[in-house]
Write an enzyme that holds these catalytic residues in place. Structure first.
Site, PDB file in Angstrom:
ATOM      1  N   CYS A 151      45.534  13.544  -7.479  1.00 30.08           N
ATOM      2  CA  CYS A 151      45.824  13.401  -6.052  1.00 30.08           C
ATOM      3  C   CYS A 151      44.707  12.655  -5.308  1.00 30.08           C
ATOM      4  O   CYS A 151      43.532  12.825  -5.620  1.00 30.08           O
ATOM      5  CB  CYS A 151      46.033  14.747  -5.376  1.00 30.08           C
ATOM      6  SG  CYS A 151      47.379  15.686  -6.054  1.00 30.08           S
ATOM      7  N   ARG A 178      42.857   7.770 -10.315  1.00 32.24           N
ATOM      8  CA  ARG A 178      42.735   9.221 -10.469  1.00 32.24           C
ATOM      9  C   ARG A 178      43.955   9.821 -11.137  1.00 32.24           C
ATOM     10  O   ARG A 178      43.911  10.951 -11.609  1.00 32.24           O
ATOM     11  CB  ARG A 178      42.553   9.877  -9.085  1.00 32.24           C
ATOM     12  CG  ARG A 178      41.302   9.419  -8.370  1.00 32.24           C
ATOM     13  CD  ARG A 178      41.385   9.755  -6.897  1.00 32.24           C
ATOM     14  NE  ARG A 178      41.170  11.170  -6.653  1.00 32.24           N
ATOM     15  CZ  ARG A 178      40.009  11.714  -6.346  1.00 32.24           C
ATOM     16  NH1 ARG A 178      38.945  10.953  -6.239  1.00 32.24           N
ATOM     17  NH2 ARG A 178      39.898  12.998  -6.134  1.00 32.24           N
ATOM     18  N   TRP A 218      49.699  14.016  -7.840  1.00 34.79           N
ATOM     19  CA  TRP A 218      49.815  14.306  -9.269  1.00 34.79           C
ATOM     20  C   TRP A 218      50.432  15.701  -9.323  1.00 34.79           C
ATOM     21  O   TRP A 218      49.796  16.685  -8.924  1.00 34.79           O
ATOM     22  CB  TRP A 218      48.431  14.281  -9.920  1.00 34.79           C
ATOM     23  CG  TRP A 218      48.433  14.378 -11.401  1.00 34.79           C
ATOM     24  CD1 TRP A 218      48.543  13.342 -12.291  1.00 34.79           C
ATOM     25  CD2 TRP A 218      48.286  15.569 -12.199  1.00 34.79           C
ATOM     26  NE1 TRP A 218      48.477  13.820 -13.580  1.00 34.79           N
ATOM     27  CE2 TRP A 218      48.327  15.176 -13.554  1.00 34.79           C
ATOM     28  CE3 TRP A 218      48.131  16.928 -11.907  1.00 34.79           C
ATOM     29  CZ2 TRP A 218      48.215  16.077 -14.601  1.00 34.79           C
ATOM     30  CZ3 TRP A 218      48.024  17.823 -12.954  1.00 34.79           C
ATOM     31  CH2 TRP A 218      48.068  17.398 -14.285  1.00 34.79           C
ATOM     32  N   ASN A 277      45.332  17.898  -1.242  1.00 33.71           N
ATOM     33  CA  ASN A 277      44.887  17.881  -2.650  1.00 33.71           C
ATOM     34  C   ASN A 277      44.443  19.285  -3.001  1.00 33.71           C
ATOM     35  O   ASN A 277      43.748  19.925  -2.205  1.00 33.71           O
ATOM     36  CB  ASN A 277      43.663  16.982  -2.852  1.00 33.71           C
ATOM     37  CG  ASN A 277      44.014  15.525  -2.744  1.00 33.71           C
ATOM     38  OD1 ASN A 277      45.165  15.175  -2.579  1.00 33.71           O
ATOM     39  ND2 ASN A 277      42.990  14.687  -2.838  1.00 33.71           N
ATOM     40  N   GLY A 278      44.773  19.725  -4.204  1.00 33.94           N
ATOM     41  CA  GLY A 278      44.325  21.045  -4.642  1.00 33.94           C
ATOM     42  C   GLY A 278      45.505  21.959  -4.924  1.00 33.94           C
ATOM     43  O   GLY A 278      46.663  21.525  -4.941  1.00 33.94           O
ATOM     44  N   GLU A 287      35.917  12.458 -30.510  1.00 30.60           N
ATOM     45  CA  GLU A 287      36.066  11.579 -29.344  1.00 30.60           C
ATOM     46  C   GLU A 287      37.017  10.418 -29.670  1.00 30.60           C
ATOM     47  O   GLU A 287      37.860  10.035 -28.843  1.00 30.60           O
ATOM     48  CB  GLU A 287      34.682  11.060 -28.907  1.00 30.60           C
ATOM     49  CG  GLU A 287      34.684   9.968 -27.872  1.00 30.60           C
ATOM     50  CD  GLU A 287      35.420  10.320 -26.564  1.00 30.60           C
ATOM     51  OE1 GLU A 287      35.780  11.483 -26.357  1.00 30.60           O
ATOM     52  OE2 GLU A 287      35.645   9.383 -25.780  1.00 30.60           O
ATOM     53  N   LYS A 328      40.512   9.476 -27.722  1.00 33.78           N
ATOM     54  CA  LYS A 328      40.783   8.136 -27.162  1.00 33.78           C
ATOM     55  C   LYS A 328      42.122   7.622 -27.644  1.00 33.78           C
ATOM     56  O   LYS A 328      42.922   7.117 -26.873  1.00 33.78           O
ATOM     57  CB  LYS A 328      39.656   7.199 -27.614  1.00 33.78           C
ATOM     58  CG  LYS A 328      39.139   6.224 -26.647  1.00 33.78           C
ATOM     59  CD  LYS A 328      38.264   6.734 -25.536  1.00 33.78           C
ATOM     60  CE  LYS A 328      38.681   7.957 -24.855  1.00 33.78           C
ATOM     61  NZ  LYS A 328      37.696   8.653 -24.103  1.00 33.78           N
ATOM     62  N   GLU A 364      45.191   9.794 -26.211  1.00 31.77           N
ATOM     63  CA  GLU A 364      45.483   9.777 -24.772  1.00 31.77           C
ATOM     64  C   GLU A 364      46.093   8.468 -24.292  1.00 31.77           C
ATOM     65  O   GLU A 364      46.823   8.457 -23.311  1.00 31.77           O
ATOM     66  CB  GLU A 364      44.272  10.177 -23.918  1.00 31.77           C
ATOM     67  CG  GLU A 364      43.179   9.168 -23.814  1.00 31.77           C
ATOM     68  CD  GLU A 364      42.042   9.642 -22.915  1.00 31.77           C
ATOM     69  OE1 GLU A 364      42.293  10.261 -21.881  1.00 31.77           O
ATOM     70  OE2 GLU A 364      40.876   9.373 -23.264  1.00 31.77           O
ATOM     71  N   HIS A 401      40.745  22.590 -46.947  1.00 30.47           N
ATOM     72  CA  HIS A 401      41.002  24.016 -46.697  1.00 30.47           C
ATOM     73  C   HIS A 401      42.330  24.238 -45.961  1.00 30.47           C
ATOM     74  O   HIS A 401      42.532  25.266 -45.338  1.00 30.47           O
ATOM     75  CB  HIS A 401      39.834  24.623 -45.917  1.00 30.47           C
ATOM     76  CG  HIS A 401      38.548  24.579 -46.696  1.00 30.47           C
ATOM     77  ND1 HIS A 401      38.318  25.362 -47.804  1.00 30.47           N
ATOM     78  CD2 HIS A 401      37.451  23.785 -46.565  1.00 30.47           C
ATOM     79  CE1 HIS A 401      37.125  25.091 -48.303  1.00 30.47           C
ATOM     80  NE2 HIS A 401      36.575  24.121 -47.568  1.00 30.47           N
ATOM     81  N   LYS A 457      42.440  10.821 -13.798  1.00 28.26           N
ATOM     82  CA  LYS A 457      41.052  10.475 -14.094  1.00 28.26           C
ATOM     83  C   LYS A 457      40.121  11.614 -13.714  1.00 28.26           C
ATOM     84  O   LYS A 457      39.203  11.953 -14.444  1.00 28.26           O
ATOM     85  CB  LYS A 457      40.678   9.205 -13.311  1.00 28.26           C
ATOM     86  CG  LYS A 457      39.250   8.738 -13.516  1.00 28.26           C
ATOM     87  CD  LYS A 457      39.074   8.192 -14.907  1.00 28.26           C
ATOM     88  CE  LYS A 457      37.654   7.723 -15.185  1.00 28.26           C
ATOM     89  NZ  LYS A 457      37.442   7.576 -16.642  1.00 28.26           N
TER      90      LYS A 457
HETATM   91  O1  M6R Z   1      34.933  13.494 -14.999  1.00 33.15           O
HETATM   92  P1  M6R Z   1      34.671  14.311 -16.228  1.00 33.15           P
HETATM   93  O2  M6R Z   1      33.760  13.644 -17.176  1.00 33.15           O
HETATM   94  O3  M6R Z   1      34.248  15.708 -15.930  1.00 33.15           O
HETATM   95  O4  M6R Z   1      36.101  14.405 -16.931  1.00 33.15           O
HETATM   96  C1  M6R Z   1      36.302  15.183 -18.062  1.00 33.15           C
HETATM   97  C2  M6R Z   1      37.582  14.836 -18.750  1.00 33.15           C
HETATM   98  O5  M6R Z   1      38.679  15.057 -17.906  1.00 33.15           O
HETATM   99  C3  M6R Z   1      37.614  13.372 -19.221  1.00 33.15           C
HETATM  100  O6  M6R Z   1      36.532  13.079 -20.039  1.00 33.15           O
HETATM  101  C4  M6R Z   1      38.932  13.096 -19.989  1.00 33.15           C
HETATM  102  O7  M6R Z   1      38.946  13.809 -21.172  1.00 33.15           O
HETATM  103  C5  M6R Z   1      39.095  11.593 -20.237  1.00 33.15           C
HETATM  104  N1  M6R Z   1      40.443  11.210 -19.922  1.00 33.15           N
HETATM  105  C6  M6R Z   1      38.864  11.209 -21.636  1.00 33.15           C
HETATM  106  O8  M6R Z   1      39.034   9.842 -21.831  1.00 33.15           O
END
Ligand code: M6R
Length: 593
Positions: A2, A27, A72, A98-99, A470, A474, A477, A493, A588
């Site tokens: 949002c 965002r 959102w 927002n929230g 990580e 990537k 997502e 295992h 984001k």
């Molecule tokens: O703003 P932040 O680093 O706290 O965000 C944490 C996660 O939401 C963020 O890293 C998310 O996992 C990304 N989309 C990963 O690419």
């Protein structure tokens, strides 16, 4: 998640709101809307879909005051009715939110038993409750204070009052909201980016504060009604950093910016040609008997590398916790813990909830964040900035390397290390990343050949396992390929049962002591039909390894091994023709728990 933008002044407000909302697109959102004050009324335009669609449906009436929103979905599906702004039944108030209101059901039952809510949102309750309190107390500011006392949860609100066209009210608790001060106009926004085209002077609002904003005046109040004096601040962000330039996607731009970001970090954290950080921070870390790193998503993965760096370089034990878990499952603490919050945005609600909890317990905290003035930045005892520049793509790339680089410098200074020159090693890393980014065609080719299945594995041991996690995040997502980042020794295992013909398994090999074992694990999956790709450092590479990277310091390998995986994810999504910068369902900045 949002976004809010609002403007009161002398210019036509439509374009300011739509452009502001566009800068908040990163965002994450699924619907958008604006409310415009015209000479007769407040008109609302809103719908499910992108800002471009909103631009098409917004009318041509003249207006110099308005509020806008990207939603959102949390309460109710994305559709026209659930989109913001929401208007009170009597038509007097229009607001965006927002929230998440945690006690909306309770309040609906208490105050609105016979009222038929049009939307499924918690926001409609807020606008009706405000209107109820205004009818009861006959003054908007008194009503706002009652509203804040009644609502539980997170809220940033921007409100228009039909009976007072010269004011925008804003209210804040736990969700970010800033005021932008202009010459003959003022603005409100969820972050500075939404306002930067118009102004570079900002005021923060703290939790449980509200403000009355006219085109000439900004008045900030406590929940008690007491007026607050607040210093303004300016942002170092360059509005041009928020443009894609010649790149097709922000993600590719941000991947390629990584060498530049590392060099900037080296530069920002130096004094007299040596690496340097504030002594107070170094001492706070040195005095703690255990570090607790709290973070989410990619930042959590950077935290895992941080553990390796602190334990190996500074010899301080570290625990790394996922913030959403830590809040409800707090471990037994050591005698003198220090909490490190890693967050690109500085606004992640789960991390913030953890911070609130440890503050209540009386512990000290350090934020490592990209956003100066963000909630975590403001609410921690110590702060270190990432200097990565705005990261717009939802998939975090340059913030991850910036986090590792800043953690490495901190560990190095805390450990008072002389046996290697970190500044020099980080510069070498920047050069290696540059070379890797020039190999786009190789990664595009491998992505095309490898990601032919619905699922995939990244594997590695120790520090390479952290990178594998990580890398998997990537890929999944942005390409929607179900991917696991797995400890290669653990496959046998149980999970090896999932390997079938052509299952992609990508291995990361950057450490001498795990090289041979990981290679054995690769043979095991290959024997079961897997389509394997090996990413290795030159000194450890074998003839058929597909991606070979120049050697860097063994503790800094995550900074280089991650690059091919970011580019593989990018090309996997590109070939699937997906929305790379704004993947489905994601935001984001995750500002709800
Ligand atoms: O703003 P932040 O680093 O706290 O965000 C944490 C996660 O939401 C963020 O890293 C998310 O996992 C990304 N989309 C990963 O690419």
């Amino acid at each position: 998640m949002c976004g809010i933008v609002g403007y009161i002044g002398y210019k036509d407000v439509k374009d300011i709101l739509l452009t502001g909302l566009q800068t908040l697109e990163y965002r994450g959102y699924d619907s958008a809307g604006v409310a415009l004050f015209t000479d007769k009324d407040i008109v609302v335009y809103k719908d499910k879909g992108r800002i471009e669609h909103l631009r098409q449906i917004v009318g041509s009436e003249a207006s110099c005051t308005g509020i806008g929103h990207t939603r959102w979905a949390t309460h109710g599906v994305p559709n026209h009715v659930n989109s913001h702004p929401h208007q009170s039944l009597d038509g007097r108030f229009v607001l965006v939110h927002n929230g998440v209101i945690e006690n909306d059901d309770e309040l609906k039952h208490k105050y609105f038993v016979d009222y038929k809510f049009k939307s499924e949102t918690d926001t409609e309750l807020v606008v009706e409750l405000l209107s109820y309190y205004v009818r009861k107390y006959k003054a908007v500011d008194v009503a706002l204070r009652h509203l804040m006392n009644r609502l539980h949860g997170s809220y940033a609100l921007a409100i228009l009052d039909k009976e007072d066209p010269d004011v925008i009210y804003i209210v804040k608790n736990k969700s970010p909201l800033l005021i932008g001060k202009g010459d003959g106009f003022n603005m409100v926004g969820s972050d500075v980016m939404a306002m930067l085209k118009e102004t570079n002077e900002f005021y923060e609002l703290d939790d449980l504060e509200y403000a009355k904003i006219t085109k000439e005046k900004i008045e900030i109040y406590e929940i008690t009604g007491a007026l607050i004096e607040r210093e303004s601040f300016s942002s170092k962000l360059d509005p041009n950093d928020m443009e894609k330039g010649t790149y097709a996607h922000f993600m590719l731009k941000e991947i390629e910016e990584q060498p530049f970001v590392l060099r900037r970090i080296i530069d920002e954290y130096k004094k007299d040609e040596k690496l340097y950080m504030d002594e107070e921070i170094i001492n706070a870390v040195r005095q703690s008997d255990r570090l607790y790193i709290i973070a989410a998503g990619t930042s959590y993965h950077a935290g895992l590398i941080g553990k390796e760096l602190f334990e190996k370089i500074a010899k301080i034990p570290v625990e790394v916790h996922i913030s959403s878990e830590f809040v409800y499952n707090t471990p037994l603490m050591s005698q003198k813990p220090l909490f490190i919050f890693i967050s690109q945005s500085g606004e992640t609600a789960d991390s913030r909830a953890s911070l609130v909890k440890i503050k209540k317990m009386g512990y000290q905290s350090l934020a490592i964040t990209n956003v100066e003035g963000s909630t975590l930045y403001r609410e921690t005892n110590y702060q270190l900035l990432l200097h990565a520049g705005p990261e717009i793509a939802v998939a975090s790339t340059k913030a991850y390397s910036a986090q590792i680089a800043v953690l490495s410098i901190l560990a190095y200074l805390v450990g008072d290390i002389n046996d290697f020159d970190l500044r020099h090693e980080l510069s070498l890393v920047a050069n290696v990343i540059e070379t890797l980014c020039d190999e786009n065609e190789l990664f595009e080719e491998i992505a095309k050949k490898t990601f032919t299945k619905r699922n995939c594995f990244y594997i590695g041991r120790c520090i390479d396992f952290y990178v594998a996690q990580e890398a998997a995040l990537k890929l999944k997502e942005i390409s929607y390929i179900q991917t696991e980042g797995f400890a290669s020794g653990e496959l046998k295992h149980g999970t090896i049962a999932l390997i079938e013909d052509d299952t992609p398994v990508i291995a990361v090999i950057s450490q001498e002591n795990t090289n041979l074992n990981t290679r054995s694990n690769i043979k095991e999956v290959k024997a079961r039909g897997a389509n394997t790709v090996i990413i290795s450092l030159k000194s450890l590479s074998a003839e058929k390894d597909q991606i070979v990277i120049d050697d860097v310091h063994p503790l800094l390998t995550p900074l280089v091994t991650i690059i091919p995986t970011q580019l593989l994810a990018y090309y996997a999504a590109l070939h699937r023709d997906l929305d790379i910068d704004k993947p489905r369902n994601l935001a984001k900045s995750v500002t709800v728990e």
